[in-house]
Design an enzyme around this catalytic site. Structure first.
Site, mmCIF file in Angstrom:
data_model
loop_
_atom_site.group_PDB
_atom_site.id
_atom_site.type_symbol
_atom_site.label_atom_id
_atom_site.label_comp_id
_atom_site.label_asym_id
_atom_site.label_seq_id
_atom_site.Cartn_x
_atom_site.Cartn_y
_atom_site.Cartn_z
ATOM 1 C CB CYS A 53 -0.953 0.002 1.195
ATOM 2 S SG CYS A 53 -2.199 -1.304 1.104
ATOM 3 C CG HIS A 110 -2.788 3.433 2.642
ATOM 4 N ND1 HIS A 110 -3.455 3.021 1.508
ATOM 5 C CD2 HIS A 110 -2.833 2.388 3.506
ATOM 6 C CE1 HIS A 110 -3.874 1.783 1.667
ATOM 7 N NE2 HIS A 110 -3.514 1.378 2.876
ATOM 8 C CG ASN A 129 -6.826 -0.176 1.771
ATOM 9 O OD1 ASN A 129 -6.154 0.062 0.783
ATOM 10 N ND2 ASN A 129 -6.292 -0.581 2.916
#
Length: 351
Positions: A126, A266, A296
């Site tokens: 990520c 993020h 996400n």
């Protein structure tokens, strides 16, 4: 740990700026009710724990490269460049089309840059986009080349266990991209920091499918090809490691929390981001989020959120922007930049 730039308030950028942004979100919207039943939870539970309302899912015949190429086209249009202008294409992903070749090579071909432009992948899960951004900036600055396309793209829906409430409710599919190019007066990338924490690598993983545990009937039956995450461990990592590191990075660059106009983290989990922003002392109104509608999206979450913030009209020329990617590895990538307003032509394609 790698730290680049010394950004102090009076320092001029090295000459590389984000010239355009783009993103691509699949058209299929998956609401909480659709994932809640298999995960043994409810829409109310998902909203309370994560703040997520929906996420997107790629079509069965779509691969990571398809989303990445669409986001790349949008960023190139925003920047006013063509494939012939690109000397470098970097794709950050932990869900590549296939083990070989690099997904970036597929993207380069799809964009018409398959002859000449260097293309490679980055996998720091990520945090991958911010790692790729820092790498591309240094390559451009050191080579004298003009433009690079940096993309974060993931299709996590292919590696999720629908019954695992720790992961199935969180993730969506998508891609975001930026074009890097020459900066103009006082704008551009100021500083970056990349750090790894390999001792905590087992907090997030896909165990099977590599050289240590090749895919087999046994690994498939055991679900070892699924993405797994220790949610509590990740939350503790963010609180104990990520938050202090971001604070130190901003201070060492010569700024304070109040100087940050746009914090683009993020999009791990809405509740986690609320805690992170509060700890850093960054006002909620300056934290840019997209998790409510997209969940996400892995390496795509920072560039997707950056693109949406840019298209919203909130980001003005000269604003101070802080990018923070963190996740599997464990890894942390940070970038601080003075925003250089791109051309007003922005779009988010749906595929």
């Amino acid at each position: 740990m790698i730290t680049t730039g010394t950004a102090g308030a009076g320092r001029a950028p090295a000459g590389i700026a984000i010239r355009g942004t783009g993103s691509c979100l699949p058209s299929h919207v998956v609401g909480n009710d659709e994932v809640a039943a298999a995960a043994g939870v409810s829409d109310e539970w998902i909203r309370g724990k994560t703040g997520i309302r929906a996420r997107r899912r790629a079509k069965a015949d779509e691969a990571t490269s398809d989303l990445a190429a669409a986001a790349g086209r949008a960023a190139m249009e925003s920047a006013g460049v063509t494939a012939a202008d690109l000397s470098l294409i970097v794709v950050a992903t932990s869900t590549p089309d296939q083990p070989q070749p690099p997904t970036a090579s597929v993207v380069a071909d799809l964009l018409g840059a398959g002859h000449g432009a260097a293309a490679f992948d980055v996998n720091t899960v990520c945090s991958g986009f911010v790692f790729a951004l820092n790498a591309a900036e240094h390559i451009l600055a050191g080579s004298g080349s003009s433009y690079a396309l940096v993309i974060g793209a993931d299709i996590y829906s292919r590696i999720l266990d629908p019954a695992d409430r720790r992961t199935a409710i969180l993730f969506g599919d998508g891609a975001g991209a930026v074009v890097l190019g020459p900066a103009r007066g006082g704008r551009g990338l100021l500083a970056g920091r990349l750090a790894g924490f390999g001792a905590e690598r087992d907090l997030i993983e896909v165990a099977a499918g590599g050289s240590r545990l090749p895919a087999s009937a046994e690994t498939l039956a055991a679900g070892r090809h699924y993405f797994t995450m220790n949610g509590r461990g990740v939350r503790d990592f963010v609180a104990a490691t990520v938050a202090p590191a971001i604070g130190d990075f901003v201070r060492e660059a010569g700024f304070g929390p109040g100087d940050v106009d746009h914090f683009v983290p993020h999009q791990a989990n809405g509740r986690m981001l609320e805690e992170l922003s509060a700890t850093l002392g960054i006002a909620a109104g300056r934290t840019r989020v997209t998790y409510e509608d997209f969940g996400n999206t892995g390496a795509a979450s920072v560039p997707v959120t950056l693109d949406h913030a840019a298209r919203s009209g909130r980001m003005r020329d000269g604003d101070l922007v802080l990018l923070a990617g963190f996740g599997g590895g464990m890894a942390l990538g940070l970038s601080l930049l003075r925003w250089q307003a791109p051309r007003p032509s922005h779009r988010t394609p749906h595929v």
